[in-house]
Motif scaffolding. Structure first.
Motif, PDB file in Angstrom:
ATOM      1  N   LYS A  59       0.822  -1.197   0.000  1.00  0.00           N
ATOM      2  CA  LYS A  59       0.000   0.000   0.000  1.00  0.00           C
ATOM      3  C   LYS A  59       0.858   1.250   0.000  1.00  0.00           C
ATOM      4  CE  LYS A  59      -4.153  -1.918   2.168  1.00  0.00           C
ATOM      5  NZ  LYS A  59      -5.077  -1.856   3.326  1.00  0.00           N
ATOM      6  N   ALA A  60       2.043   1.155   0.573  1.00  0.00           N
ATOM      7  CA  ALA A  60       2.922   2.317   0.631  1.00  0.00           C
ATOM      8  C   ALA A  60       3.493   2.648  -0.744  1.00  0.00           C
ATOM      9  CB  ALA A  60       4.053   2.067   1.627  1.00  0.00           C
ATOM     10  N   GLN A  61       3.551   1.681  -1.644  1.00  0.00           N
ATOM     11  CA  GLN A  61       4.065   1.893  -2.985  1.00  0.00           C
ATOM     12  C   GLN A  61       2.916   2.174  -3.955  1.00  0.00           C
ATOM     13  OE1 GLN A  61       6.325  -1.906  -3.080  1.00  0.00           O
ATOM     14  NE2 GLN A  61       8.003  -0.643  -3.806  1.00  0.00           N
ATOM     15  N   THR A  62       3.244   2.853  -5.044  1.00  0.00           N
ATOM     16  CA  THR A  62       2.251   3.143  -6.072  1.00  0.00           C
ATOM     17  C   THR A  62       1.962   1.884  -6.880  1.00  0.00           C
ATOM     18  OG1 THR A  62       3.043   5.417  -6.238  1.00  0.00           O
ATOM     19  CG2 THR A  62       1.742   4.566  -8.073  1.00  0.00           C
ATOM     20  N   VAL A  63       0.687   1.559  -6.997  1.00  0.00           N
ATOM     21  CA  VAL A  63       0.288   0.404  -7.807  1.00  0.00           C
ATOM     22  C   VAL A  63       0.064   0.885  -9.237  1.00  0.00           C
ATOM     23  CG1 VAL A  63      -1.396  -1.433  -8.126  1.00  0.00           C
ATOM     24  CG2 VAL A  63      -0.778  -0.711  -5.822  1.00  0.00           C
ATOM     25  N   LEU A  64       0.854   0.367 -10.151  1.00  0.00           N
ATOM     26  CA  LEU A  64       0.761   0.735 -11.563  1.00  0.00           C
ATOM     27  C   LEU A  64      -0.098  -0.296 -12.285  1.00  0.00           C
ATOM     28  CD1 LEU A  64       1.841   2.598 -13.905  1.00  0.00           C
ATOM     29  CD2 LEU A  64       3.651   0.885 -14.208  1.00  0.00           C
ATOM     30  N   THR A  65      -1.211   0.135 -12.863  1.00  0.00           N
ATOM     31  CA  THR A  65      -2.042  -0.786 -13.643  1.00  0.00           C
ATOM     32  C   THR A  65      -1.517  -0.854 -15.071  1.00  0.00           C
ATOM     33  OG1 THR A  65      -3.614   0.894 -14.393  1.00  0.00           O
ATOM     34  CG2 THR A  65      -4.035  -0.127 -12.244  1.00  0.00           C
ATOM     35  N   VAL A  66      -1.913  -1.884 -15.789  1.00  0.00           N
ATOM     36  CA  VAL A  66      -1.442  -2.041 -17.162  1.00  0.00           C
ATOM     37  C   VAL A  66      -1.984  -0.921 -18.050  1.00  0.00           C
ATOM     38  CG1 VAL A  66      -3.337  -3.588 -17.859  1.00  0.00           C
ATOM     39  CG2 VAL A  66      -1.136  -3.699 -19.046  1.00  0.00           C
ATOM     40  N   ASP A  67      -3.210  -0.460 -17.790  1.00  0.00           N
ATOM     41  CA  ASP A  67      -3.763   0.643 -18.576  1.00  0.00           C
ATOM     42  C   ASP A  67      -2.990   1.939 -18.331  1.00  0.00           C
ATOM     43  OD1 ASP A  67      -5.695  -0.957 -19.706  1.00  0.00           O
ATOM     44  OD2 ASP A  67      -7.206  -0.501 -18.199  1.00  0.00           O
ATOM     45  N   GLU A  68      -2.613   2.174 -17.082  1.00  0.00           N
ATOM     46  CA  GLU A  68      -1.826   3.365 -16.768  1.00  0.00           C
ATOM     47  C   GLU A  68      -0.455   3.294 -17.421  1.00  0.00           C
ATOM     48  OE1 GLU A  68      -3.719   4.359 -12.335  1.00  0.00           O
ATOM     49  OE2 GLU A  68      -1.880   3.196 -12.542  1.00  0.00           O
ATOM     50  N   ALA A  69       0.145   2.112 -17.429  1.00  0.00           N
ATOM     51  CA  ALA A  69       1.459   1.951 -18.062  1.00  0.00           C
ATOM     52  C   ALA A  69       1.375   2.240 -19.558  1.00  0.00           C
ATOM     53  CB  ALA A  69       1.978   0.530 -17.825  1.00  0.00           C
ATOM     54  N   ILE A  70       0.319   1.753 -20.205  1.00  0.00           N
ATOM     55  CA  ILE A  70       0.137   2.008 -21.638  1.00  0.00           C
ATOM     56  C   ILE A  70      -0.053   3.503 -21.890  1.00  0.00           C
ATOM     57  CG2 ILE A  70      -1.434   1.652 -23.582  1.00  0.00           C
ATOM     58  CD1 ILE A  70      -1.933  -1.176 -22.507  1.00  0.00           C
ATOM     59  N   LYS A  71      -0.844   4.153 -21.046  1.00  0.00           N
ATOM     60  CA  LYS A  71      -1.085   5.589 -21.207  1.00  0.00           C
ATOM     61  C   LYS A  71       0.218   6.383 -21.083  1.00  0.00           C
ATOM     62  CE  LYS A  71      -3.737   9.440 -19.268  1.00  0.00           C
ATOM     63  NZ  LYS A  71      -4.682   9.868 -18.196  1.00  0.00           N
ATOM     64  N   ILE A  72       1.027   6.041 -20.098  1.00  0.00           N
ATOM     65  CA  ILE A  72       2.310   6.735 -19.912  1.00  0.00           C
ATOM     66  C   ILE A  72       3.213   6.510 -21.118  1.00  0.00           C
ATOM     67  CG2 ILE A  72       4.410   6.819 -18.506  1.00  0.00           C
ATOM     68  CD1 ILE A  72       2.666   6.047 -16.092  1.00  0.00           C
ATOM     69  N   ALA A  73       3.241   5.275 -21.631  1.00  0.00           N
ATOM     70  CA  ALA A  73       4.080   4.969 -22.788  1.00  0.00           C
ATOM     71  C   ALA A  73       3.633   5.761 -24.017  1.00  0.00           C
ATOM     72  CB  ALA A  73       4.031   3.467 -23.087  1.00  0.00           C
ATOM     73  N   LEU A  74       2.331   5.878 -24.220  1.00  0.00           N
ATOM     74  CA  LEU A  74       1.826   6.636 -25.372  1.00  0.00           C
ATOM     75  C   LEU A  74       2.230   8.104 -25.294  1.00  0.00           C
ATOM     76  CD1 LEU A  74      -1.762   5.115 -25.771  1.00  0.00           C
ATOM     77  CD2 LEU A  74       0.205   4.747 -27.256  1.00  0.00           C
ATOM     78  N   GLU A  75       2.361   8.613 -24.084  1.00  0.00           N
ATOM     79  CA  GLU A  75       2.732  10.015 -23.907  1.00  0.00           C
ATOM     80  C   GLU A  75       4.239  10.242 -23.933  1.00  0.00           C
ATOM     81  OE1 GLU A  75       0.964  11.034 -20.203  1.00  0.00           O
ATOM     82  OE2 GLU A  75      -1.078  11.162 -20.994  1.00  0.00           O
ATOM     83  N   ASN A  76       5.015   9.273 -23.411  1.00  0.00           N
ATOM     84  CA  ASN A  76       6.435   9.532 -23.161  1.00  0.00           C
ATOM     85  C   ASN A  76       7.399   8.751 -24.048  1.00  0.00           C
ATOM     86  OD1 ASN A  76       5.473  11.107 -21.094  1.00  0.00           O
ATOM     87  ND2 ASN A  76       6.100   9.740 -19.452  1.00  0.00           N
ATOM     88  N   ASN A  77       7.003   7.579 -24.524  1.00  0.00           N
ATOM     89  CA  ASN A  77       7.958   6.688 -25.192  1.00  0.00           C
ATOM     90  C   ASN A  77       8.649   7.395 -26.364  1.00  0.00           C
ATOM     91  OD1 ASN A  77       8.388   4.448 -27.523  1.00  0.00           O
ATOM     92  ND2 ASN A  77       8.722   3.549 -25.511  1.00  0.00           N
ATOM     93  N   PHE A  78       9.977   7.307 -26.402  1.00  0.00           N
ATOM     94  CA  PHE A  78      10.749   8.037 -27.410  1.00  0.00           C
ATOM     95  C   PHE A  78      10.476   7.544 -28.828  1.00  0.00           C
ATOM     96  CE2 PHE A  78      13.413   8.759 -23.585  1.00  0.00           C
ATOM     97  CZ  PHE A  78      13.414  10.150 -23.614  1.00  0.00           C
ATOM     98  N   ASP A  79      10.369   6.232 -29.022  1.00  0.00           N
ATOM     99  CA  ASP A  79      10.103   5.699 -30.363  1.00  0.00           C
ATOM    100  C   ASP A  79       8.769   6.208 -30.896  1.00  0.00           C
ATOM    101  OD1 ASP A  79      12.474   4.282 -30.404  1.00  0.00           O
ATOM    102  OD2 ASP A  79      11.597   2.470 -29.570  1.00  0.00           O
ATOM    103  N   ILE A  80       7.760   6.253 -30.027  1.00  0.00           N
ATOM    104  CA  ILE A  80       6.445   6.744 -30.453  1.00  0.00           C
ATOM    105  C   ILE A  80       6.520   8.228 -30.791  1.00  0.00           C
ATOM    106  CG2 ILE A  80       4.078   7.154 -29.693  1.00  0.00           C
ATOM    107  CD1 ILE A  80       4.248   4.616 -28.029  1.00  0.00           C
TER     108      ILE A  80
END
Length: 435
Positions: free
Chosen positions: A20-41
């Protein structure tokens, strides 16, 4: 017995609190971050913007060009003129200057329709950029999902090794108690300590792998490598995939196949542009110019003129050493090659899908089998542990049951992960990864 259960409960509570003390990253959130930040994209998106910027009728040569020109020439010369009647005129440092300026328009109004073929080609290149962007997104999302579930599998493995450490500590404590009351030898205590150390080493190695995989995930997401997070442990496998449906989707949505189809269209338009060279090129030109000259010596010391100019040009290739025929032949062969590449890519995708689907079916069966095997190993460990507590079995038999359970957990976790990877690979080939 109650003491041991209390320790296990404390460990579970601590694990839950840490999660609970750590941030839980869901797969949808990971995809969203990648779409915004990933260098290749982001690079592929910028390449697409370049392609869109290039789609203009001006870039295709359909619009006229308008230019403004200014030419100013000046000179200082020692001049001498001898006229026909013998009169001689001389002037040192005579100044001469001429000034010309104006605006001109040139417009190619016919080039065998090659300009329209170029414009259509620019639009096709934009479509090719869109397909390449989709491919980049699809590849990146596949990497994100695969790495995400790899982390989930490693979290499960960490949990299994944590449980093993608890069991090994219980075993060491029991061995010490039995040794104290004289029911076991010192050798049993030493063996229990060695096995606990081995389990601790395996846990440390697993923690290292887990940390490095999270760093790899952060790299894919293009964020700080030290960003801490945990993922959801559950790995849900889509068991509804059908080969026929996937093949039909791939023929419509696979970006690599789509790119080959667009490349064929580009080759066909290139052939049209080459054929256009057989026709005349007709252009018109017009402009308005002003001219003025000044001379310190001569019959005329100053002249000026201004006005409109207009005309047209026409040219046609009559003979160029058979290069026109050669160019058309090469372009036709490139169109044929484009069609062959489409057929080749189609067969490759079908073969990859068939192979990946067979792997998918096998991995699902293995996942079911390993899950049952883990349940059996757990039952065996529970029974063996109770027998070990009352001293009816030797240490070696208990350790064997413990190792069997660890192996069963590892194999089950890996089987679930491999089945998920098979699902991801099929959906990637079909161009059907949701994002």
């Amino acid at each position: 017995m109650k003491k041991h259960k209390f320790k296990i409960l404390l460990l579970v509570c601590f694990t839950v609190f840490s999660a609970k003390a750590q941030t839980v990253l869901t797969v949808d959130e990971a995809i969203k971050i990648a779409l915004e930040n990933n260098f290749d994209i982001r690079i592929a998106a910028n390449d697409l913007k370049i392609d869109k910027t290039n789609v203009t009728i001006g870039n295709a040569g359909i619009l006229p060009t308008v230019t403004a020109n200014v030419v100013d020439n000046n000179g200082i010369q020692n001049s001498k003129q001898t006229r026909s009647d013998g009169t001689v005129n001389e002037l040192d440092n005579a100044k001469n200057n001429s000034l010309n300026y104006g605006v001109g328009l040139n417009w190619t109004i016919f080039d065998g329709l090659g300009m329209f073929a170029r414009y259509d080609q620019l639009k096709e290149l934009q479509k090719l950029g869109e397909a390449e962007l989709r491919l980049s997104i699809l590849t990146s999302i596949s990497d994100v999902i695969s790495t995400y579930y790899n982390i989930a599998q490693q979290q499960q493995q960490l949990s299994a090794l944590d449980s093993t450490i608890v069991i090994s500590k219980q075993r060491l404590e029991l061995a010490n108690n039995r040794y104290t009351i004289g029911k076991a030898s010192k050798l049993e205590v030493l063996n229990a300590q060695v096995d606990l150390n081995t389990d601790t080493t395996n846990l440390l190695r697993q923690k290292e792998l887990y940390a490095n995989t999270k760093i790899a995930m952060n790299q894919i997401l293009a964020r700080d490598p030290q960003t801490d997070f945990i993922v959801e442990n559950e790995i849900v496998i889509d068991r509804t995939l059908q080969l026929g449906e996937l093949t039909a989707l791939a023929q419509k949505q696979n970006p690599q196949l789509e790119a080959q189809v667009i490349n064929k269209r580009v080759s066909e338009l290139q052939l049209k542009q080459i054929k256009a060279n057989r026709y005349p090129v007709i252009g018109i030109n017009t402009g308005y110019n002003f001219a003025r000259t000044e001379s310190s010596l001569g019959f005329t010391t100053q002249t000026s003129a201004n006005g409109l100019t207009y005309g047209f040009t026409a040219s046609m290739n009559i003979f160029d050493g058979f290069n026109q025929n050669r160019s058309e032949k090469v372009a036709r062969l490139q169109v044929q090659n484009s069609q062959l590449l489409i057929e080749q890519q189609t067969e490759n995708i079908k073969s990859q899908l068939a192979s990946a689907f067979q792997t998918y079916l096998t991995n699902i069966e293995l996942a079911d089998l390993e899950q049952k095997n883990e349940e059996i190993a757990k039952q065996n460990l529970d029974i063996t542990m109770e027998k070990f507590r009352i001293g009816t079995i030797p240490t070696i038999e208990f350790r064997t049951a413990q190792l069997n359970y660890i192996t069963a957990q590892t194999r089950n976790n890996d089987a679930q992960f491999q089945a998920k990877l098979s699902e991801i690979a099929l959906k990637e080939l079909a161009g059907n990864l949701k994002f």
